[in-house]
Design a protein around this motif. Structure first.
Motif, short mmCIF file in Angstrom:
data_model
loop_
_atom_site.label_atom_id
_atom_site.label_comp_id
_atom_site.label_asym_id
_atom_site.label_seq_id
_atom_site.Cartn_x
_atom_site.Cartn_y
_atom_site.Cartn_z
N SER A 571 69.29 21.13 -0.20
CA SER A 571 68.37 20.31 0.27
C SER A 571 67.07 21.01 0.78
O SER A 571 67.12 22.20 1.16
N ILE A 572 66.04 20.10 0.74
CA ILE A 572 64.67 20.74 0.99
C ILE A 572 64.78 21.22 2.60
O ILE A 572 64.11 22.21 3.05
N GLU A 573 65.61 20.62 3.45
CA GLU A 573 65.74 20.84 4.82
C GLU A 573 66.49 22.18 5.05
O GLU A 573 65.94 22.97 5.84
N ASP A 574 67.40 22.22 4.33
CA ASP A 574 68.20 23.56 4.34
C ASP A 574 67.24 24.68 3.86
O ASP A 574 67.34 25.97 4.16
N GLU A 576 63.98 25.00 3.96
CA GLU A 576 62.94 24.85 4.71
C GLU A 576 63.27 25.85 6.12
O GLU A 576 62.66 26.74 6.69
N LYS A 577 64.71 25.90 6.56
CA LYS A 577 65.15 26.48 7.82
C LYS A 577 65.14 28.01 7.40
O LYS A 577 64.84 28.82 8.28
N THR A 578 65.21 28.55 6.20
CA THR A 578 65.25 29.92 5.49
C THR A 578 63.93 30.36 5.35
O THR A 578 63.51 31.32 5.64
N MET A 581 58.55 25.22 5.01
CA MET A 581 58.27 24.23 4.41
C MET A 581 57.51 24.44 2.86
O MET A 581 57.84 24.03 1.92
N ALA A 584 59.66 26.37 0.50
CA ALA A 584 60.75 25.41 0.13
C ALA A 584 60.41 24.36 -0.81
O ALA A 584 61.13 23.88 -1.95
N SER A 585 59.26 23.72 -0.70
CA SER A 585 58.71 22.77 -1.80
C SER A 585 58.61 23.54 -3.11
O SER A 585 58.75 22.63 -3.96
N LYS A 588 61.85 23.59 -4.70
CA LYS A 588 62.46 22.12 -5.17
C LYS A 588 61.66 21.70 -6.31
O LYS A 588 62.27 21.09 -7.36
#
Length: 595
Positions: A571-574, A576-578, A581, A584-585, A588
């Motif tokens: 997921s984009i949330e997971d 993003e944590k690493t 944002m 991560a985008s 994805k």
């Protein structure tokens, strides 16, 4: 000087010679067609085998016995070896006491199994190497004929005086009661003659006799008795069918065959009567002076024929042997005779395999020593190859060239010592240059670290790879210190340095099997390493295709998610944590477009 005089004065006659040391202890007994020539050869030849050199150095006195024929020499040699048991002679020892079938010398002879042979006029048949076989034959005889089992002295005087009474055997139909004169000696002895024929493997007369008896009962309308006789004929025919393995015309023949390795020989013996194997025996001989198969087989034939009391006038063997003029020696070329020799050889091989399997369990050291000695001989090495290293190159379509080095100690893989090499100095798929680099790097390091060097290097490849490896050994000054061979895949031919003609080992030889195992291990280990590199490279390459994603980001992602597949479904949330944002985008978006 005294020894030279003894040799010069030896006669040019057949006989037996004996070597003694300075203490008067017998060292060796041998036979010869020509005593002078045979004994002289020990002192004029340059013996390659170490034990023979040692023997010759110890000889101080030579004694000899002249005999009339080669046969006499063979028998005398055998008897003297058994009597004196010289240190340098092979010993055909067998501490087993085999069973015999005894037909006792007495009125109304008893028949029984025994392990003791007495010279009391009784007839002994055997010995049988299998108690089960002997018992089966004895049971068959008791099924066919009604014989007494008692130990009574059935003299005419004792029977006439009615000294004995019939026992339970008579009442249950297992004896005809000769103790009360209910069976004549003539009738009983006819059965004994038939039994002797059966024990000798001659079933023909017994079957014919029973068949006539069955016809007589049938003509007399005694069908129950006729059926009993028919059952006996079936018993005999069934036993004969199980025993018959060759043409029935092959009669009263002994078969011998031999198979050898570096330290031991295995000799099989068949006794054939009327197309049936009535005896089979395999014996193991430990070599003492690098004896040839011919020498060992000649010695074994005399010993085994004496032990099994064989009177056959003809023997079949796989190659010519010299046994004197009293025995006809046949080397069959085709047909049933050839097949029975091959069957004998197969039995020797199976026995050898069984011994090897048992040896692995009960005496693993002797098993390893035997294999190492065999490899040294097969591969013409100066030392036993206790420590072997094998190299294999791997590259697929020219990418990620790597090499593998596997290590065997005492014929077994030492996996903790396996090593992988990434090729550094070679561009593209160049197996020869890659092999040169790996060999140099491996043995330069072993030299620098003062580690032990292998006794043998095996190169997976033919003359080209072998030549490349030799270049590196030359540079390092190791050419004469380490033996090296190459094994080509096509016909499993083995190449030696500076030898254009390859060696072809027997496909079933243990030396070839160990070399193949080395090659296969090196190939497996190298391919596994190559796949791992390609897998890692492909993973990194895919993530590197995403704009704005650098190597450090890829490392962070792989540490967290372990694989590209998990990254693609995260997921984009997971994500993003690493990696934040923005990146991560981008990831994805990349995998969304890819789908």
């Amino acid at each position: 000087m005294e020894l030279e005089i003894q040799i010069k004065t030896l006669p040019n006659q057949p006989g037996v010679y004996q070597y003694y040391d300075k203490n008067g202890k017998i060292l060796y007994v041998g036979k010869a067609k020509n005593l002078k020539k045979r004994v002289s050869s020990y002192f004029t030849k340059n013996h390659e085998y170490g034990k023979t050199k040692v023997l010759v150095k110890k000889i101080v006195t030579i004694k000899h016995i002249v005999v009339d024929t080669e046969t006499d020499a063979l028998i005398l040699e055998n008897n003297l070896i058994k009597k004196y048991q010289p240190r340098y002679n092979v010993m055909l020892k067998d501490d087993k006491t085999y069973p015999w079938i005894c037909i006792k010398k007495e009125r109304f002879p008893r028949i029984f199994l025994t392990r003791n042979v007495y010279k009391d006029g009784s007839e002994y048949f055997g010995p049988y190497t299998s108690v089960r076989t002997a018992r089966a034959l004895l049971d068959l005889i008791k099924e066919l004929y009604l014989l007494r089992s008692c130990k009574y002295d059935l003299s005419e005087k004792n029977i006439e005086s009615q000294k004995y009474k019939v026992c339970l055997d008579f009442h249950i139909g297992n004896c005809k009661g000769p103790c009360e004169n209910l069976q004549t000696e003539k009738d009983y002895n006819q059965d004994i003659i038939a039994i002797k024929n059966i024990v000798k493997g001659n079933f023909k007369e017994a079957i014919k006799s029973f068949h006539n008896l069955m016809i007589n009962y049938a003509n007399e309308m005694e069908f129950e008795e006729a059926q009993k006789i028919k059952e006996k004929i079936d018993l005999l025919a069934n036993y004969q069918a199980k025993s018959t393995v060759v043409n029935p015309s092959i009669t009263n023949v002994d078969i011998f065959s031999i198979i050898s390795d570096e330290s031991y020989s295995y000799i099989n013996f068949f006794k054939i009567m009327n197309g049936a194997i009535i005896q089979s025996h395999t014996t193991e001989i430990k070599k003492k002076l690098d004896e040839t198969d011919k020498e060992l087989l000649e010695l074994a034939i005399i010993e085994i024929r004496q032990r099994f009391n064989s009177q056959s006038k003809e023997i079949y063997v796989p190659f010519e042997v010299e046994l004197g003029e009293n025995i006809k020696v046949t080397v069959p070329k085709l047909g049933d005779k050839k097949r029975i020799v091959e069957l004998s050889l197969r039995n020797a091989k199976y026995y050898r395999q069984e011994q090897f399997k048992q040896l692995k369990i009960v005496d693993p050291d002797r098993h390893v020593n035997r294999i190492m000695a065999q490899m040294q001989k097969d591969l013409r090495l100066q030392k036993e190859p206790r420590y072997i290293e094998c190299f294999d190159n791997s590259n697929i379509q020219g990418t990620n060239p790597v090499a593998a080095c596997v290590v065997f100690r005492d014929g077994k893989p030492s996996k903790k010592e396996y090593r992988n090499f990434n090729i550094k100095s070679v561009e593209g798929p160049d197996d020869f240059a890659s092999m040169e680099e790996v060999i140099f790097r491996r043995y330069k390091r072993l030299q620098d670290e003062g580690q032990d060097l292998p006794e043998l290097i095996v190169i997976d490849g033919g003359k080209g790879q072998l030549s490349s490896a030799l270049k590196s050994l030359d540079v390092l000054g190791l050419r004469k210190k380490i033996a090296i061979i190459g094994i080509a895949k096509r016909l499993e031919e083995i190449y030696f340095p500076n030898d254009t003609v390859p060696l072809y080992l027997d496909k079933k030889s243990e030396s070839l099997k160990i070399i193949q195992q080395l090659r296969n291990e090196a190939h497996r280990f190298g391919i596994t390493h190559h796949r791992n590199i390609r897998s890692k490279n492909s993973l990194v390459n895919e993530l590197e295709q995403i704009s704005g994603i650098g190597k450090q980001t890829i490392v962070s992602l792989l540490k967290q998610f372990k694989s590209v597949k998990r990254i693609s479904v995260a997921s984009i949330e997971d994500l993003e944590k690493t990696i934040g944002m923005n990146r991560a985008s981008k990831i994805k978006e990349y995998f969304k477009d890819k789908k």
